[in-house]
Motif scaffolding. Structure first.
Motif, mmCIF file in Angstrom:
data_model
loop_
_atom_site.group_PDB
_atom_site.id
_atom_site.type_symbol
_atom_site.label_atom_id
_atom_site.label_comp_id
_atom_site.label_asym_id
_atom_site.label_seq_id
_atom_site.Cartn_x
_atom_site.Cartn_y
_atom_site.Cartn_z
ATOM 1 N N SER A 61 0.808 -1.220 0.000
ATOM 2 C CA SER A 61 0.000 0.000 0.000
ATOM 3 C C SER A 61 0.842 1.272 0.000
ATOM 4 N N ALA A 62 2.012 1.226 0.574
ATOM 5 C CA ALA A 62 2.877 2.416 0.617
ATOM 6 C C ALA A 62 3.599 2.657 -0.707
ATOM 7 N N ASP A 63 3.432 1.783 -1.683
ATOM 8 C CA ASP A 63 4.118 1.898 -2.973
ATOM 9 C C ASP A 63 3.261 2.545 -4.052
ATOM 10 N N PHE A 64 2.179 3.185 -3.666
ATOM 11 C CA PHE A 64 1.274 3.754 -4.661
ATOM 12 C C PHE A 64 1.979 4.761 -5.565
ATOM 13 N N ASP A 65 2.959 5.488 -5.035
ATOM 14 C CA ASP A 65 3.678 6.482 -5.843
ATOM 15 C C ASP A 65 4.603 5.843 -6.877
ATOM 16 N N LYS A 66 4.762 4.547 -6.848
ATOM 17 C CA LYS A 66 5.625 3.846 -7.802
ATOM 18 C C LYS A 66 4.845 3.364 -9.030
ATOM 19 N N THR A 67 3.578 3.762 -9.142
ATOM 20 C CA THR A 67 2.783 3.417 -10.318
ATOM 21 C C THR A 67 3.359 4.176 -11.513
ATOM 22 N N PRO A 68 3.757 3.464 -12.564
ATOM 23 C CA PRO A 68 4.401 4.149 -13.699
ATOM 24 C C PRO A 68 3.411 5.004 -14.498
ATOM 25 N N PRO A 69 3.918 6.080 -15.145
ATOM 26 C CA PRO A 69 3.049 6.954 -15.937
ATOM 27 C C PRO A 69 2.736 6.392 -17.325
ATOM 28 N N THR A 70 3.455 5.378 -17.749
ATOM 29 C CA THR A 70 3.232 4.779 -19.065
ATOM 30 C C THR A 70 3.220 3.261 -18.937
ATOM 31 N N PHE A 71 2.890 2.625 -20.043
ATOM 32 C CA PHE A 71 2.813 1.165 -20.043
ATOM 33 C C PHE A 71 3.534 0.640 -21.270
ATOM 34 N N GLU A 72 4.276 -0.418 -21.109
ATOM 35 C CA GLU A 72 5.034 -1.022 -22.203
ATOM 36 C C GLU A 72 4.218 -2.162 -22.816
ATOM 37 N N VAL A 73 4.151 -2.185 -24.148
ATOM 38 C CA VAL A 73 3.475 -3.278 -24.844
ATOM 39 C C VAL A 73 4.402 -4.487 -24.849
ATOM 40 N N ILE A 74 3.884 -5.601 -24.397
ATOM 41 C CA ILE A 74 4.612 -6.863 -24.466
ATOM 42 C C ILE A 74 3.885 -7.715 -25.486
ATOM 43 N N LEU A 75 4.492 -7.908 -26.640
ATOM 44 C CA LEU A 75 3.868 -8.639 -27.726
ATOM 45 C C LEU A 75 4.363 -10.081 -27.723
ATOM 46 N N PRO A 76 3.509 -11.024 -27.269
ATOM 47 C CA PRO A 76 3.933 -12.422 -27.226
ATOM 48 C C PRO A 76 4.194 -12.975 -28.626
ATOM 49 N N GLU A 77 5.019 -13.992 -28.706
ATOM 50 C CA GLU A 77 5.310 -14.644 -29.978
ATOM 51 C C GLU A 77 4.039 -15.245 -30.574
ATOM 52 N N ARG A 78 3.246 -15.907 -29.747
ATOM 53 C CA ARG A 78 2.059 -16.613 -30.235
ATOM 54 C C ARG A 78 0.810 -15.760 -30.019
ATOM 55 N N LEU A 79 0.120 -15.421 -31.104
ATOM 56 C CA LEU A 79 -1.090 -14.609 -31.027
ATOM 57 C C LEU A 79 -2.312 -15.327 -31.593
ATOM 58 N N ALA A 80 -2.145 -16.577 -32.023
ATOM 59 C CA ALA A 80 -3.273 -17.338 -32.562
ATOM 60 C C ALA A 80 -3.143 -18.805 -32.174
ATOM 61 N N HIS A 81 -4.275 -19.444 -31.974
ATOM 62 C CA HIS A 81 -4.345 -20.889 -31.745
ATOM 63 C C HIS A 81 -5.229 -21.440 -32.854
ATOM 64 N N ARG A 82 -4.601 -22.045 -33.830
ATOM 65 C CA ARG A 82 -5.323 -22.561 -34.978
ATOM 66 C C ARG A 82 -5.860 -23.959 -34.666
ATOM 67 N N GLY A 83 -7.037 -24.251 -35.207
ATOM 68 C CA GLY A 83 -7.596 -25.592 -35.076
ATOM 69 C C GLY A 83 -7.891 -26.008 -33.652
ATOM 70 N N VAL A 84 -8.504 -25.140 -32.890
ATOM 71 C CA VAL A 84 -8.760 -25.410 -31.464
ATOM 72 C C VAL A 84 -9.445 -26.755 -31.251
ATOM 73 N N GLU A 85 -10.495 -27.028 -31.979
ATOM 74 C CA GLU A 85 -11.244 -28.266 -31.754
ATOM 75 C C GLU A 85 -10.622 -29.472 -32.459
ATOM 76 N N LYS A 86 -9.574 -29.234 -33.247
ATOM 77 C CA LYS A 86 -8.843 -30.351 -33.847
ATOM 78 C C LYS A 86 -7.895 -30.967 -32.834
ATOM 79 N N ASP A 87 -7.463 -30.162 -31.853
ATOM 80 C CA ASP A 87 -6.646 -30.695 -30.767
ATOM 81 C C ASP A 87 -7.514 -31.610 -29.919
ATOM 82 N N ASP A 88 -6.926 -32.624 -29.337
ATOM 83 C CA ASP A 88 -7.686 -33.479 -28.438
ATOM 84 C C ASP A 88 -8.123 -32.679 -27.226
#
Length: 150
Positions: free
Chosen positions: A9-36
């Motif tokens: 609770s005492a760390d509220f002033d450490k909230t950053p003013p901006t946010f960094e985009v973290i773009l994961p390698e995997r953004l799609a799951h193809r054939g969801v129902e083809k997987d068991d």
């Protein structure tokens, strides 16, 4: 795995003013129902469940199915769920309320409410998407709990 910083609770002033985009390698799951469907998970719940494997930290999405005339186990959990019915017709018992559904309907399952789902069609399967906020609760400190009825 890197250690995650724990804020207090005492760390509220450490909230950053901006946010960094973290773009994961995997953004799609193809054939969801083809997987068991996850065999042990599906067998325990008495209906097939296909997990959508994407790097979301806040929500999960699964494709569930009910065999003709089938039903899921009665259970409850600490996360919210919204079901979107893809095909079929049936009902969900949420506590003592019977909620009828058919393809195109959405059903809300409140936190910690006992519930189960029933396919009312004796000849055709039912399929639905289940969207839940379980990962958010898991990442907040093991707050996602599921209990099966005895």
């Amino acid at each position: 795995m890197t250690a995650q910083r724990v804020f207090h609770s005492a760390d509220f002033d450490k909230t950053p003013p901006t946010f960094e985009v973290i773009l994961p390698e995997r953004l799609a799951h193809r054939g969801v129902e083809k997987d068991d469907a996850r065999a042990a998970y599906s067998v325990e719940r008495k209906h097939p469940v296909h997990f959508i494997d994407l790097p979301s930290h806040a929500i999960s999405l699964t494709v569930g199915g009910l065999t003709p005339g089938g039903r899921s186990n009665r259970h409850r959990h600490t996360y919210e769920t919204i079901l979107y019915v893809l095909e079929g017709r049936g009902y969900s018992m949420i506590e003592d309320r019977r909620i009828e559904w058919e393809a195109g309907d959405a059903v809300y399952i409140p936190v910690w409410a006992w519930h189960h789902h029933v396919n009312a069609d004796p000849d055709k399967p039912a399929r639905y998407l289940a969207c839940e906020n379980a990962p958010m609760l898991q990442n907040a400190g093991r707050l996602a709990i599921r209990e099966e009825a005895k």
